[in-house]
Design a protein around this motif. Structure first.
Motif, PDB file in Angstrom:
ATOM      1  N   GLY A  76      16.594   4.192  -6.637  1.00  0.00           N
ATOM      2  CA  GLY A  76      16.571   5.375  -6.055  1.00  0.00           C
ATOM      3  C   GLY A  76      15.528   6.259  -6.373  1.00  0.00           C
ATOM      4  O   GLY A  76      15.079   7.210  -5.968  1.00  0.00           O
ATOM      5  N   THR A  77      15.094   5.905  -7.725  1.00  0.00           N
ATOM      6  CA  THR A  77      14.115   6.715  -8.250  1.00  0.00           C
ATOM      7  C   THR A  77      12.582   6.168  -7.899  1.00  0.00           C
ATOM      8  O   THR A  77      12.867   4.940  -7.163  1.00  0.00           O
ATOM      9  N   ARG A  78      11.600   6.903  -8.034  1.00  0.00           N
ATOM     10  CA  ARG A  78      10.239   6.225  -7.269  1.00  0.00           C
ATOM     11  C   ARG A  78       9.362   6.074  -8.674  1.00  0.00           C
ATOM     12  O   ARG A  78       9.094   6.719  -9.520  1.00  0.00           O
ATOM     13  N   VAL A  79       8.386   5.178  -8.389  1.00  0.00           N
ATOM     14  CA  VAL A  79       7.198   4.726  -9.466  1.00  0.00           C
ATOM     15  C   VAL A  79       6.104   4.683  -8.555  1.00  0.00           C
ATOM     16  O   VAL A  79       6.010   3.949  -7.690  1.00  0.00           O
ATOM     17  N   LYS A  80       5.023   5.618  -8.955  1.00  0.00           N
ATOM     18  CA  LYS A  80       3.664   5.428  -8.273  1.00  0.00           C
ATOM     19  C   LYS A  80       2.669   4.602  -8.652  1.00  0.00           C
ATOM     20  O   LYS A  80       1.944   3.908  -8.251  1.00  0.00           O
ATOM     21  N   VAL A  81       2.835   4.310 -10.018  1.00  0.00           N
ATOM     22  CA  VAL A  81       1.639   3.393 -10.661  1.00  0.00           C
ATOM     23  C   VAL A  81       1.933   2.159 -10.447  1.00  0.00           C
ATOM     24  O   VAL A  81       3.156   1.572  -9.910  1.00  0.00           O
ATOM     25  N   ASP A  82       0.846   1.399 -10.301  1.00  0.00           N
ATOM     26  CA  ASP A  82       0.800  -0.237  -9.728  1.00  0.00           C
ATOM     27  C   ASP A  82       1.738  -1.222 -10.914  1.00  0.00           C
ATOM     28  O   ASP A  82       2.591  -1.758 -10.387  1.00  0.00           O
TER      29      ASP A  82
ATOM     30  N   PRO B 187      -2.851   8.853  10.780  1.00  0.00           N
ATOM     31  CA  PRO B 187      -2.199  10.070  11.252  1.00  0.00           C
ATOM     32  C   PRO B 187      -0.500  10.157  10.994  1.00  0.00           C
ATOM     33  O   PRO B 187       0.182  10.968  10.828  1.00  0.00           O
ATOM     34  N   GLU B 188      -0.081   8.876  10.498  1.00  0.00           N
ATOM     35  CA  GLU B 188       1.396   8.445  10.300  1.00  0.00           C
ATOM     36  C   GLU B 188       1.668   8.545   9.118  1.00  0.00           C
ATOM     37  O   GLU B 188       2.501   9.162   8.557  1.00  0.00           O
ATOM     38  N   LEU B 189       0.630   7.769   8.274  1.00  0.00           N
ATOM     39  CA  LEU B 189       0.832   7.615   6.864  1.00  0.00           C
ATOM     40  C   LEU B 189       0.314   8.865   5.839  1.00  0.00           C
ATOM     41  O   LEU B 189       0.674   8.997   4.821  1.00  0.00           O
ATOM     42  N   GLY B 190      -0.479   9.427   6.478  1.00  0.00           N
ATOM     43  CA  GLY B 190      -1.463  10.585   5.869  1.00  0.00           C
ATOM     44  C   GLY B 190      -2.648   9.964   5.256  1.00  0.00           C
ATOM     45  O   GLY B 190      -2.721   8.629   4.977  1.00  0.00           O
ATOM     46  N   ASP B 191      -3.378  10.822   4.464  1.00  0.00           N
ATOM     47  CA  ASP B 191      -4.607  10.352   3.694  1.00  0.00           C
ATOM     48  C   ASP B 191      -4.159   9.738   2.284  1.00  0.00           C
ATOM     49  O   ASP B 191      -3.217  10.171   1.836  1.00  0.00           O
ATOM     50  N   GLY B 192      -4.755   8.490   2.182  1.00  0.00           N
ATOM     51  CA  GLY B 192      -4.352   7.875   0.901  1.00  0.00           C
ATOM     52  C   GLY B 192      -5.003   6.523   0.918  1.00  0.00           C
ATOM     53  O   GLY B 192      -5.844   6.038   1.528  1.00  0.00           O
ATOM     54  N   ARG B 193      -4.297   5.665   0.025  1.00  0.00           N
ATOM     55  CA  ARG B 193      -4.779   4.074   0.053  1.00  0.00           C
ATOM     56  C   ARG B 193      -3.460   3.339  -0.350  1.00  0.00           C
ATOM     57  O   ARG B 193      -2.512   3.776  -0.733  1.00  0.00           O
ATOM     58  N   PRO B 194      -3.783   1.980  -0.365  1.00  0.00           N
ATOM     59  CA  PRO B 194      -2.703   1.034  -0.335  1.00  0.00           C
ATOM     60  C   PRO B 194      -2.221   0.942  -1.865  1.00  0.00           C
ATOM     61  O   PRO B 194      -2.889   1.027  -2.893  1.00  0.00           O
ATOM     62  N   GLY B 195      -0.875   0.654  -1.983  1.00  0.00           N
ATOM     63  CA  GLY B 195      -0.286   0.296  -3.151  1.00  0.00           C
ATOM     64  C   GLY B 195      -0.792  -1.271  -3.473  1.00  0.00           C
ATOM     65  O   GLY B 195      -1.049  -1.850  -2.657  1.00  0.00           O
ATOM     66  N   TRP B 196      -0.839  -1.729  -4.857  1.00  0.00           N
ATOM     67  CA  TRP B 196      -1.083  -2.999  -5.257  1.00  0.00           C
ATOM     68  C   TRP B 196      -0.346  -4.031  -4.640  1.00  0.00           C
ATOM     69  O   TRP B 196      -1.067  -4.925  -4.024  1.00  0.00           O
ATOM     70  N   HIS B 197       1.056  -3.834  -4.587  1.00  0.00           N
ATOM     71  CA  HIS B 197       1.899  -5.161  -4.127  1.00  0.00           C
ATOM     72  C   HIS B 197       1.859  -5.325  -2.832  1.00  0.00           C
ATOM     73  O   HIS B 197       1.894  -6.572  -2.442  1.00  0.00           O
ATOM     74  N   VAL B 198       1.743  -4.213  -1.676  1.00  0.00           N
ATOM     75  CA  VAL B 198       1.556  -4.593  -0.531  1.00  0.00           C
ATOM     76  C   VAL B 198       0.444  -5.260  -0.144  1.00  0.00           C
ATOM     77  O   VAL B 198       0.432  -6.149   1.099  1.00  0.00           O
ATOM     78  N   GLU B 199      -0.483  -5.212  -0.822  1.00  0.00           N
ATOM     79  CA  GLU B 199      -2.184  -5.981  -0.466  1.00  0.00           C
ATOM     80  C   GLU B 199      -1.758  -7.547  -0.464  1.00  0.00           C
ATOM     81  O   GLU B 199      -2.206  -8.100   0.628  1.00  0.00           O
TER      82      GLU B 199
ATOM     83  N   HIS C  19       4.865  -7.546  -9.759  1.00  0.00           N
ATOM     84  CA  HIS C  19       4.093  -7.853  -8.501  1.00  0.00           C
ATOM     85  C   HIS C  19       4.630  -8.801  -7.461  1.00  0.00           C
ATOM     86  O   HIS C  19       4.902  -8.564  -6.372  1.00  0.00           O
ATOM     87  N   HIS C  20       5.058 -10.060  -8.143  1.00  0.00           N
ATOM     88  CA  HIS C  20       5.603 -11.027  -7.102  1.00  0.00           C
ATOM     89  C   HIS C  20       6.752 -10.777  -6.758  1.00  0.00           C
ATOM     90  O   HIS C  20       7.510 -11.039  -5.765  1.00  0.00           O
ATOM     91  N   THR C  21       7.784  -9.962  -7.632  1.00  0.00           N
ATOM     92  CA  THR C  21       8.967  -9.460  -7.280  1.00  0.00           C
ATOM     93  C   THR C  21       8.963  -8.644  -6.038  1.00  0.00           C
ATOM     94  O   THR C  21       9.831  -8.723  -4.935  1.00  0.00           O
ATOM     95  N   ASN C  22       7.796  -7.669  -5.944  1.00  0.00           N
ATOM     96  CA  ASN C  22       7.813  -6.766  -4.981  1.00  0.00           C
ATOM     97  C   ASN C  22       7.203  -7.396  -3.858  1.00  0.00           C
ATOM     98  O   ASN C  22       7.582  -6.990  -2.366  1.00  0.00           O
ATOM     99  N   GLU C  23       6.338  -8.432  -3.990  1.00  0.00           N
ATOM    100  CA  GLU C  23       5.922  -8.923  -2.674  1.00  0.00           C
ATOM    101  C   GLU C  23       7.000  -9.749  -2.005  1.00  0.00           C
ATOM    102  O   GLU C  23       7.069  -9.779  -0.641  1.00  0.00           O
ATOM    103  N   ILE C  24       8.213 -10.401  -2.825  1.00  0.00           N
ATOM    104  CA  ILE C  24       9.192 -10.978  -1.905  1.00  0.00           C
ATOM    105  C   ILE C  24       9.892  -9.921  -1.145  1.00  0.00           C
ATOM    106  O   ILE C  24      10.063 -10.152  -0.007  1.00  0.00           O
ATOM    107  N   ALA C  25      10.127  -8.911  -1.612  1.00  0.00           N
ATOM    108  CA  ALA C  25      11.051  -7.813  -1.289  1.00  0.00           C
ATOM    109  C   ALA C  25      10.358  -7.172   0.263  1.00  0.00           C
ATOM    110  O   ALA C  25      10.963  -7.385   1.215  1.00  0.00           O
TER     111      ALA C  25
END
Length: 484
Positions: A180-186, A214-226, A253-259
C-alpha cells in the motif's frame, strides 16, 4: 539428450518444452546505458548468446530480443549532470548514444552478433507511445492508479486475483510485509516492497526530460514497465519462452515485470522459463560500479593486452574480448565466478593451445569418436554445463572433422580460432635459464618412466620459481607466469 533448464520460477531443473509454433522467444535484459558496461554485465550477454546457439543446434528457430534502457533514473541524472538543469530528451539521446555505441563495440569484441535477422535490440526511447498505452490499459483494468507524482502499480489489487507477487523470489515472499505504500525510485531492496512507479511525474531534478500525455500527465516511464512493453511489442503479445538476466534483477525488476505483464494478460506464465546467471566477483565481492571494483573490456585491453615486453598484442592477436569469452565458458552460468587477471591470462594461453591443436592431424592416429560431440552436446543440454563441454572440445580439437567446427561455433569462437591458427606465433621459450631447463628435462625423465611423485615434485618447484609448464605431444612447453 533432452534440453534441461534450471527455472528460477520453480526452483528446479525442468525439461524444455518448446512453443507449439516452433519459434523460441528469448528475451534478455540489456544494458542501462549511463556508462560503459563492465565485464560482470557482459557475462550475462555471453551466456545468452551461448544459450541462443545451443537452442539453434537443437533445431529450434530462435527470436532473440534485448532491450536497451536509455531512460531511467541513472541515465537522466547523468544527462542533467552534463547538460544542466535545462537538459532535454534530445540531450538524453546524445548522452546515451555514446554508451550504446560502446556497448555495441563490446558485443562485437565478444563475438555476439547484432546484425542477424533473428536478433533485435530495442531502445526504450523508441517505445514511449507503446509504454503509455500499456500503462493506460493497466489503469483501466484497475491495476494502476494516478497520484500527484505519477502512476503506480497496485500490488494489493494484483494479489487479489493472482496471489503470486514475488513468486520469483519465494512462495511466501509477501508474508509479514505491508503493501500500500509507494516507491518512486527504480531500484530498492526486498524490505521495501511497495507499489512501484509505472509513470513518473515530471520532476525538477529531471530537467526538461519528460513526455506529455493528457491522461498520465507530464512525465517519463518507470524502469520496470519498459521491459514488459518491449517483451509484448517484440513478441506480438505471445508468451516469452525464456527470459535471462543477472540474479540481481530477480527483485525488484523481474518480479515487477511478472506482475504488470500478467495483470495485463489476465493470465499467468508471462514467461515460461526464467534463467539467471550468478555474479562475477572480484576478491570475493560482487563486481559493481557502486563498489568501484569493476573492469571494462577497455580496462582489460589496456592492462593486459598491450604489453611492452616481448609478448606484444600485435604478436599474439588475442583480444581481451575473446579471452574473456573463453574465460566465462570455464564456469557454469549459475555459479559465482571470481575474476582475476591471472585467470584471464590463463584463458589467453589456453586459446594459444586450442589454436595450435586445431585440426592438427591430417592423418590422425585414430578416428574422431562421435561420442565426443554427443557428450559435448549432452553437457550443454544439461542446463548449459559449459565447463564440462569445454573438456570435450579439448578432446576433439586436433581432428580434421566438421564436428569440431560445430563445437567451436556453439561456443562462438570458430572464426577467431581460424584466425589465430593462421597468425599466432607459438609461446616463446627464449630466455629460460639453464637451471630451469635442467629441472624440466629431469622432470620429463621421471614422467616418461611413470615416476609421478618425483615428476610432480619438480613441477611444483618449477612453478614456485615463476614458470608454468604444460605437457604436449611434442614435449613439455614452458613459459614465465607473467607474460607482461
Amino acid at each position: 539428450m533432452a534440453l534441461k533448464l534450471y527455472n528460477t520460477l520453480t526452483r528446479k531443473k525442468e525439461e524444455f518444452n518448446p512453443s507449439k509454433d516452433g519459434v523460441i522467444r528469448l528475451y534478455t535484459c540489456g544494458p542501462t546505458v549511463y556508462d560503459h558496461a563492465h565485464i560482470g554485465n557482459l557475462r550475462s550477454y555471453i551466456f545468452a548468446d551461448v544459450l541462443r546457439r545451443v537452442l539453434k543446434h537443437n533445431g529450434y528457430a530462435v527470436r532473440w530480443i534485448m532491450n536497451i534502457t536509455d531512460i531511467d533514473d541513472k541515465t537522466i541524472k547523468r544527462t542533467v549532470d552534463e547538460f544542466g538543469s535545462q537538459a532535454t530528451p534530445e540531450n538524453l539521446k546524445e548522452y546515451t548514444d555514446r554508451y550504446i555505441k560502446s556497448f555495441l563495440d563490446d558485443l562485437k569484441k565478444l563475438n555476439i552478433p547484432t546484425d542477424e535477422p533473428d536478433i533485435t535490440l530495442i531502445r526504450v526511447s523508441d517505445k514511449i507511445e507503446e509504454i503509455k498505452t500499456f500503462i493506460k490499459e493497466l489503469k483501466k483494468l484497475g491495476y494502476a492508479y494516478k497520484t500527484e507524482d505519477g502512476v503506480y502499480f497496485n500490488i494489493e489489487k494484483y494479489q487479489e486475483k493472482f496471489g503470486d507477487y514475488g513468486c520469483l523470489v519465494g512462495e511466501s515472499f509477501l508474508n509479514g510485509k505491508k503493501t500500500g505504500t509507494r516507491v518512486k525510485v527504480d531500484e530498492y531492496d526486498k524490505e521495501s516492497v511497495s507499489d512501484f512507479a509505472l509513470w513518473k511525474g515530471r520532476d525538477q531534478s529531471d530537467g526538461k526530460i519528460f513526455w506529455s500525455d493528457p491522461e498520465l500527465g507530464d512525465g517519463r516511464p518507470g524502469w520496470h514497465v519498459e521491459c514488459s512493453v518491449i517483451n509484448r511489442e517484440g513478441f506480438n503479445g505471445k508468451t516469452t519462452d525464456i527470459h535471462t538476466g543477472g540474479v540481481d534483477l530477480i527483485f525488484p525488476h523481474h518480479t515487477n515485470e511478472i506482475a504488470q505483464s500478467q495483470a495485463l494478460l489476465g493470465k499467468d506464465k508471462f514467461v515460461r522459463y526464467w534463467l539467471h546467471n550468478d555474479h562475477l566477483l572480484v576478491g570475493g565481492k560482487k563486481m559493481a560500479k557502486s563498489e568501484k571494483n569493476f573492469f571494462t573490456l577497455k580496462d582489460l585491453e589496456s592492462d593486459l593486452f598491450r604489453s611492452k615486453g616481448k609478448y606484444k598484442d600485435k604478436e599474439n592477436m588475442i583480444s581481451a574480448g575473446l579471452a574473456f569469452r573463453h574465460l566465462t565458458l570455464q564456469t557454469n552460468y549459475g555459479v559465482k565466478m571470481n575474476f582475476t587477471k591471472t585467470a584471464l591470462l590463463s584463458a589467453k594461453r589456453n586459446l594459444y593451445y586450442l589454436a595450435e591443436k586445431y585440426k592438427k592431424y591430417e592423418n590422425p592416429p585414430w578416428k574422431f569418436s562421435g561420442l565426443i560431440l554427443d557428450n559435448f552436446i549432452n553437457d550443454l543440454n544439461e542446463n548449459f554445463n559449459t565447463a564440462g563441454a569445454l573438456a570435450h572440445l579439448w578432446e576433439a580439437i586436433p581432428y580434421p572433422d566438421d564436428r569440431v567446427d560445430t563445437m567451436l561455433e556453439i561456443f562462438g569462437i570458430k572464426d577467431d580460432l581460424l584466425k589465430l591458427k593462421a597468425e599466432l606465433k607459438p609461446l616463446e621459450e627464449k630466455n629460460i635459464s639453464i637451471k630451469i631447463w635442467k629441472l624440466v628435462n629431469e622432470r620429463e625423465k621421471y614422467r616418461t618412466n611413470k615416476q609421478f611423485v618425483q615428476s610432480d615434485r619438480l613441477r611444483k618447484e618449477i612453478n614456485e620459481l615463476g614458470y608454468e609448464l604444460k605437457d604436449t605431444p611434442d614435449g613439455p612447453k614452458i613459459w614465465p607466469k607473467n607474460l607482461n
